[in-house]
Scaffold this motif. Structure first.
Motif, PDB file in Angstrom:
ATOM      1  N   MET A   1       0.832  -1.171   0.000  1.00  0.00           N
ATOM      2  CA  MET A   1       0.000   0.000   0.000  1.00  0.00           C
ATOM      3  C   MET A   1       0.879   1.238   0.000  1.00  0.00           C
ATOM      4  O   MET A   1       1.924   1.256   0.619  1.00  0.00           O
ATOM      5  N   THR A   2       0.434   2.259  -0.685  1.00  0.00           N
ATOM      6  CA  THR A   2       1.169   3.500  -0.743  1.00  0.00           C
ATOM      7  C   THR A   2       0.679   4.396   0.382  1.00  0.00           C
ATOM      8  O   THR A   2      -0.512   4.653   0.516  1.00  0.00           O
ATOM      9  N   THR A   3       1.604   4.866   1.197  1.00  0.00           N
ATOM     10  CA  THR A   3       1.257   5.682   2.349  1.00  0.00           C
ATOM     11  C   THR A   3       1.801   7.079   2.164  1.00  0.00           C
ATOM     12  O   THR A   3       2.924   7.262   1.723  1.00  0.00           O
ATOM     13  N   HIS A   4       0.981   8.057   2.517  1.00  0.00           N
ATOM     14  CA  HIS A   4       1.405   9.449   2.450  1.00  0.00           C
ATOM     15  C   HIS A   4       0.960  10.137   3.731  1.00  0.00           C
ATOM     16  O   HIS A   4      -0.186  10.003   4.140  1.00  0.00           O
ATOM     17  N   THR A   5       1.876  10.847   4.377  1.00  0.00           N
ATOM     18  CA  THR A   5       1.573  11.546   5.616  1.00  0.00           C
ATOM     19  C   THR A   5       1.487  13.036   5.340  1.00  0.00           C
ATOM     20  O   THR A   5       2.375  13.607   4.717  1.00  0.00           O
ATOM     21  N   THR A   6       0.409  13.660   5.800  1.00  0.00           N
ATOM     22  CA  THR A   6       0.216  15.086   5.593  1.00  0.00           C
ATOM     23  C   THR A   6       0.998  15.881   6.630  1.00  0.00           C
ATOM     24  O   THR A   6       1.584  15.335   7.551  1.00  0.00           O
ATOM     25  N   MET A   7       0.970  17.198   6.471  1.00  0.00           N
ATOM     26  CA  MET A   7       1.697  18.076   7.382  1.00  0.00           C
ATOM     27  C   MET A   7       1.201  17.947   8.822  1.00  0.00           C
ATOM     28  O   MET A   7       1.943  18.170   9.756  1.00  0.00           O
ATOM     29  N   ASP A   8      -0.064  17.573   9.036  1.00  0.00           N
ATOM     30  CA  ASP A   8      -0.578  17.427  10.398  1.00  0.00           C
ATOM     31  C   ASP A   8      -0.381  16.007  10.934  1.00  0.00           C
ATOM     32  O   ASP A   8      -0.962  15.627  11.930  1.00  0.00           O
ATOM     33  N   THR A  13      -3.523   5.984   3.312  1.00  0.00           N
ATOM     34  CA  THR A  13      -2.902   4.871   2.620  1.00  0.00           C
ATOM     35  C   THR A  13      -3.692   4.512   1.374  1.00  0.00           C
ATOM     36  O   THR A  13      -4.882   4.202   1.463  1.00  0.00           O
ATOM     37  N   ALA A  14      -3.012   4.553   0.236  1.00  0.00           N
ATOM     38  CA  ALA A  14      -3.611   4.110  -1.020  1.00  0.00           C
ATOM     39  C   ALA A  14      -3.630   2.590  -1.009  1.00  0.00           C
ATOM     40  O   ALA A  14      -2.592   1.956  -0.806  1.00  0.00           O
ATOM     41  N   LEU A 100       5.900   1.919  -2.004  1.00  0.00           N
ATOM     42  CA  LEU A 100       5.342   2.723  -0.918  1.00  0.00           C
ATOM     43  C   LEU A 100       5.674   4.205  -1.000  1.00  0.00           C
ATOM     44  O   LEU A 100       5.514   4.930  -0.037  1.00  0.00           O
ATOM     45  N   ARG A 101       6.134   4.694  -2.143  1.00  0.00           N
ATOM     46  CA  ARG A 101       6.525   6.102  -2.245  1.00  0.00           C
ATOM     47  C   ARG A 101       5.549   6.890  -3.100  1.00  0.00           C
ATOM     48  O   ARG A 101       5.244   6.500  -4.215  1.00  0.00           O
ATOM     49  N   VAL A 167      -8.871   4.772  -0.471  1.00  0.00           N
ATOM     50  CA  VAL A 167      -8.251   5.222   0.777  1.00  0.00           C
ATOM     51  C   VAL A 167      -9.340   5.109   1.845  1.00  0.00           C
ATOM     52  O   VAL A 167     -10.466   5.572   1.640  1.00  0.00           O
ATOM     53  N   ARG A 168      -9.008   4.474   2.957  1.00  0.00           N
ATOM     54  CA  ARG A 168      -9.978   4.317   4.046  1.00  0.00           C
ATOM     55  C   ARG A 168      -9.603   5.214   5.218  1.00  0.00           C
ATOM     56  O   ARG A 168      -8.454   5.623   5.367  1.00  0.00           O
ATOM     57  N   ARG A 169     -10.584   5.454   6.058  1.00  0.00           N
ATOM     58  CA  ARG A 169     -10.346   6.222   7.274  1.00  0.00           C
ATOM     59  C   ARG A 169      -9.295   5.503   8.111  1.00  0.00           C
ATOM     60  O   ARG A 169      -9.361   4.289   8.293  1.00  0.00           O
ATOM     61  N   ALA A 170      -8.334   6.254   8.616  1.00  0.00           N
ATOM     62  CA  ALA A 170      -7.239   5.664   9.407  1.00  0.00           C
ATOM     63  C   ALA A 170      -7.754   5.148  10.749  1.00  0.00           C
ATOM     64  O   ALA A 170      -8.717   5.557  11.282  1.00  0.00           O
TER      65      ALA A 170
END
Length: 170
Positions: A1-8, A13-14, A100-101, A167-170
């Motif tokens: 899964m592709t994960t991306h973290t926002t500024m907050d 996760t894709a 994962l990038r 993308v699902r709710r974390a």
């Protein structure tokens, strides 16, 4: 899964098509048709199994997939009229899964379609400006999941409306 973290520090996760679902789709797709593999001569097909574009010569298949129906079956809800199926490219054989990038399939406008826990559409957003895609997705996902009724989102191609990933709710 592709994960991306926002500024907050929120992580989105894709999600590619699940390996167990891929196994089913390689036998019969969601329209009950058998898979018909072919060698992708040109490359560039968006593969939903590994969230990357195909390479020339790879063995792939175009199958019918009902992402909301599959999600709803796992959660015990009935999406009713929101149940739709459409074409997706997958590898004809097992693949190692996604890298994962970054965000999958960059460089084009996308829509982020929101769904409730009942499988009903709650709205969506156009994600434009392919040059600033990461920031645009961060904003779209943060906005979608700020609404407590949103259980998941589908990222779709603008041109054809095809499902790209979930993308699902974390």
């Amino acid at each position: 899964m592709t994960t991306h973290t926002t500024m907050d520090a929120t992580t989105y996760t894709a999600r590619p098509i699940d390996p167990a679902v891929l196994k089913d789709l390689r036998t019969a797709d969601d329209a009950d048709r058998p898979m018909v593999p072919f060698a992708d001569e040109e490359g560039g097909a968006p593969l939903r199994c590994c969230l990357r574009r195909s390479e020339p010569g790879e063995r792939i298949s175009l199958v019918s997939y009902a992402p909301l129906r599959r999600w709803a079956a796992g959660t015990g809800v009935d999406p009713g009229a929101y149940d739709e199926q459409g074409p997706v490219f997958i590898h004809a054989d097992d693949c190692p899964g996604p890298d994962l990038r970054g965000h999958p399939f960059p460089g084009a406008h996308r829509t982020v379609r929101r769904y409730s826990a009942e499988g009903h559409i709650l709205g969506g957003r156009l994600v434009g400006n392919p040059e600033a895609l990461d920031a645009a997705f961060d904003k779209a996902f943060a906005e979608a999941f700020a609404d407590q009724e949103v259980a998941l989102v589908h990222v779709r191609a603008v041109e054809y409306g095809c499902f790209l990933y979930e993308v699902r709710r974390a």
